[in-house]
Enzyme design. Structure first.
Site, PDB file in Angstrom:
ATOM      1  CB  SER A   1      -0.850  -0.001   1.280  1.00  0.00           C
ATOM      2  OG  SER A   1      -1.440   1.266   1.494  1.00  0.00           O
TER       3      SER A   1
ATOM      4  CE1 TYR B   1      -3.893  -2.138   5.385  1.00  0.00           C
ATOM      5  CE2 TYR B   1      -3.380   0.129   4.787  1.00  0.00           C
ATOM      6  CZ  TYR B   1      -3.733  -1.158   4.416  1.00  0.00           C
ATOM      7  OH  TYR B   1      -3.916  -1.486   3.093  1.00  0.00           O
TER       8      TYR B   1
HETATM    9  N1  LIG Z   1      -8.768  -0.507  -1.033  1.00  0.00           N
HETATM   10  C1  LIG Z   1      -7.672   0.193  -0.841  1.00  0.00           C
HETATM   11  O1  LIG Z   1      -7.710   1.448  -0.721  1.00  0.00           O
HETATM   12  C2  LIG Z   1      -6.345  -0.486  -0.810  1.00  0.00           C
HETATM   13  C3  LIG Z   1      -6.190  -1.818  -0.462  1.00  0.00           C
HETATM   14  N2  LIG Z   1      -4.944  -2.371  -0.387  1.00  0.00           N
HETATM   15  C4  LIG Z   1      -4.731  -3.764  -0.021  1.00  0.00           C
HETATM   16  O2  LIG Z   1      -5.226  -4.571  -1.079  1.00  0.00           O
HETATM   17  C5  LIG Z   1      -5.713  -5.800  -0.569  1.00  0.00           C
HETATM   18  C6  LIG Z   1      -7.147  -6.012  -1.054  1.00  0.00           C
HETATM   19  O3  LIG Z   1      -7.937  -4.936  -0.621  1.00  0.00           O
HETATM   20  P1  LIG Z   1      -9.377  -4.620  -1.210  1.00  0.00           P
HETATM   21  O4  LIG Z   1      -9.689  -5.486  -2.334  1.00  0.00           O
HETATM   22  O5  LIG Z   1      -9.435  -3.158  -1.401  1.00  0.00           O
HETATM   23  O6  LIG Z   1     -10.267  -4.975   0.085  1.00  0.00           O
HETATM   24  P2  LIG Z   1     -11.593  -5.865   0.237  1.00  0.00           P
HETATM   25  O7  LIG Z   1     -12.029  -5.677   1.645  1.00  0.00           O
HETATM   26  O8  LIG Z   1     -12.533  -5.578  -0.863  1.00  0.00           O
HETATM   27  O9  LIG Z   1     -11.032  -7.350   0.037  1.00  0.00           O
HETATM   28  C7  LIG Z   1     -10.224  -7.979   0.996  1.00  0.00           C
HETATM   29  C8  LIG Z   1     -10.171  -9.466   0.719  1.00  0.00           C
HETATM   30  O10 LIG Z   1      -9.303 -10.071   1.692  1.00  0.00           O
HETATM   31  C9  LIG Z   1      -9.953 -11.220   2.206  1.00  0.00           C
HETATM   32  N3  LIG Z   1      -9.526 -11.494   3.565  1.00  0.00           N
HETATM   33  C10 LIG Z   1      -9.496 -10.654   4.620  1.00  0.00           C
HETATM   34  N4  LIG Z   1      -9.065 -11.305   5.721  1.00  0.00           N
HETATM   35  C11 LIG Z   1      -8.818 -12.583   5.341  1.00  0.00           C
HETATM   36  C12 LIG Z   1      -8.365 -13.745   6.015  1.00  0.00           C
HETATM   37  N5  LIG Z   1      -8.069 -13.731   7.325  1.00  0.00           N
HETATM   38  N6  LIG Z   1      -8.228 -14.888   5.318  1.00  0.00           N
HETATM   39  C13 LIG Z   1      -8.519 -14.921   4.007  1.00  0.00           C
HETATM   40  N7  LIG Z   1      -8.954 -13.866   3.311  1.00  0.00           N
HETATM   41  C14 LIG Z   1      -9.104 -12.713   3.975  1.00  0.00           C
HETATM   42  C15 LIG Z   1     -11.450 -10.904   2.124  1.00  0.00           C
HETATM   43  O11 LIG Z   1     -12.200 -12.099   1.989  1.00  0.00           O
HETATM   44  P3  LIG Z   1     -13.078 -12.788   3.128  1.00  0.00           P
HETATM   45  O12 LIG Z   1     -13.623 -11.697   4.005  1.00  0.00           O
HETATM   46  O13 LIG Z   1     -14.109 -13.540   2.367  1.00  0.00           O
HETATM   47  O14 LIG Z   1     -12.110 -13.681   3.830  1.00  0.00           O
HETATM   48  C16 LIG Z   1     -11.522 -10.130   0.818  1.00  0.00           C
HETATM   49  O15 LIG Z   1     -11.689 -11.008  -0.259  1.00  0.00           O
HETATM   50  C17 LIG Z   1      -5.578  -5.729   0.941  1.00  0.00           C
HETATM   51  O16 LIG Z   1      -4.386  -6.380   1.304  1.00  0.00           O
HETATM   52  C18 LIG Z   1      -5.481  -4.228   1.212  1.00  0.00           C
HETATM   53  O17 LIG Z   1      -4.749  -3.954   2.394  1.00  0.00           O
HETATM   54  C19 LIG Z   1      -3.810  -1.655  -0.705  1.00  0.00           C
HETATM   55  C20 LIG Z   1      -3.923  -0.358  -1.062  1.00  0.00           C
HETATM   56  C21 LIG Z   1      -5.170   0.331  -1.186  1.00  0.00           C
HETATM   57  O1  LIG Z   2      -4.002   0.741   1.703  1.00  0.00           O
HETATM   58  C1  LIG Z   2      -4.880   1.566   1.519  1.00  0.00           C
HETATM   59  C2  LIG Z   2      -4.594   2.863   0.969  1.00  0.00           C
HETATM   60  S1  LIG Z   2      -4.738   4.029   2.163  1.00  0.00           S
HETATM   61  O2  LIG Z   2      -6.068   3.861   2.773  1.00  0.00           O
HETATM   62  O3  LIG Z   2      -3.741   3.814   3.193  1.00  0.00           O
HETATM   63  O4  LIG Z   2      -4.631   5.337   1.503  1.00  0.00           O
END
Ligand SMILES: NC(=O)C1=CN([C@@H]2O[C@H](COP(=O)(O)OP(=O)(O)OC[C@H]3O[C@@H](n4cnc5c(N)ncnc54)[C@H](OP(=O)(O)O)[C@@H]3O)[C@@H](O)[C@H]2O)C=CC1
Ligand SMILES: O=CCS(=O)(=O)O
Length: 251
Positions: free
Chosen positions: A138, A151
């Site tokens: 991120s 985080y």
């Molecule tokens: N959205 C944003 O602004 C940003 C996100 N990210 C990172 O990108 C990644 C995806 O985020 P995003 O798609 O936005 O978020 P979402 O919340 O849409 O998706 C997160 C996914 O992670 C899965 N997950 C969470 N905890 C677990 C667990 N313990 N075991 C297995 N699966 C898990 C969830 O599935 P389920 O609940 O079904 O297990 C879900 O499919 C994350 O690592 C996030 O930190 C990075 C930068 C920016």
């Molecule tokens: O990872 C997520 C992006 S932000 O919320 O830290 O800007």
């Protein structure tokens, strides 16, 4: 045998969009997440395009991860790309008011979970020409902002872990990328705000945030580079975001 991509956290956001992108491009899919019904629905949809294997899996539990890998059907054994995407943020309170249990959950998921999956997959792909691990870090790995504390630190682990794994596999055909997106519109923020839809709407209002499909296209592009090219890290923000208007400041 068709090439295969393993995506953790495929039930929403980036993981879901990435599954759709690779399916359209004809890759076999291994999709994981905790929400079984969502995985089953996705498998129904995407099996019209390609072969799909789903596994209900909590990445925090190393025994579940090991057993999942040990029991992969043969058709899905040719893993070429691992997208270590499962992750979450919890809360935006300052560190002196944050819940310790939230800190533990973020570390268990973003650090331990990603390590569990990587450790299980590495022996299967080392020495495989063009194999690629794409780790979701991120911008929070690179830049501090109020409320990011654990985080951001967990994502800094992901970025440095990516570089260190890359140092080990250099010369063994495997690429490793730390992908570092900024504000993106997904359930991520609903999870972070503990389901508060008003806060979610307010965060994205007028922000023109990145969309999951944008990240999916980038992930596919990274994985599609010729085998001699390693994208070490890739930081991407919405045009509207800069270093002075990070996540919490906008709320
Ligand atoms: N959205 C944003 O602004 C940003 C996100 N990210 C990172 O990108 C990644 C995806 O985020 P995003 O798609 O936005 O978020 P979402 O919340 O849409 O998706 C997160 C996914 O992670 C899965 N997950 C969470 N905890 C677990 C667990 N313990 N075991 C297995 N699966 C898990 C969830 O599935 P389920 O609940 O079904 O297990 C879900 O499919 C994350 O690592 C996030 O930190 C990075 C930068 C920016
Ligand atoms: O990872 C997520 C992006 S932000 O919320 O830290 O800007």
């Amino acid at each position: 045998m068709n090439k295969c991509v393993l995506i953790t956290g495929a039930t929403s956001g980036f993981g879901l969009a990435t599954a759709k992108k690779f399916a359209k491009e004809g890759w076999n899919l291994i999709l994981t997440g905790r929400r079984q019904e969502r995985l089953a629905n996705l498998a129904d949809e995407l099996s019209k395009l390609t072969q799909v294997h789903i596994a209900t899996l909590d990445v925090r539990k190393s025994d579940e991860v090991i057993s999942f890998i040990d029991n992969l059907p043969n058709t899905f054994s040719n893993i070429q790309v691992l997208v270590n995407n499962a992750g979450l943020a919890l809360g935006t309170d300052p560190s002196y008011e944050a819940k310790l249990s939230d800190w533990h959950t973020m570390i268990d998921t973003n650090v331990t979970g990603l390590v569990n999956v990587t450790h299980a997959i590495l022996p299967l792909i080392v020495n495989k020409e063009g194999a690629t691990i794409i780790n979701l870090a991120s911008i929070a790995a690179n830049w501090p902002y109020p409320g990011s504390h654990v985080y951001g630190a967990s994502k800094a682990f992901v970025a440095q872990f990516s570089r260190n794994i890359r140092a080990d596999v250099a010369g063994k055909g495997v690429r490793v990328t730390s992908l570092e997106p900024g504000l993106s519109e997904s359930e991520f923020s609903l999870v972070r705000f503990d389901g508060d839809q008003k806060k979610y709407d307010n965060l994205y209002k007028g922000a023109h945030a990145l969309q999951p499909v944008d990240i999916a296209n980038i992930i596919f592009w990274v994985a599609s580079q010729p085998p001699h090219i390693n994208i070490n890290s890739l930081e991407v923000m919405p045009t509207s975001q800069a270093w002075n208007n990070f996540y919490v400041v906008k709320q």
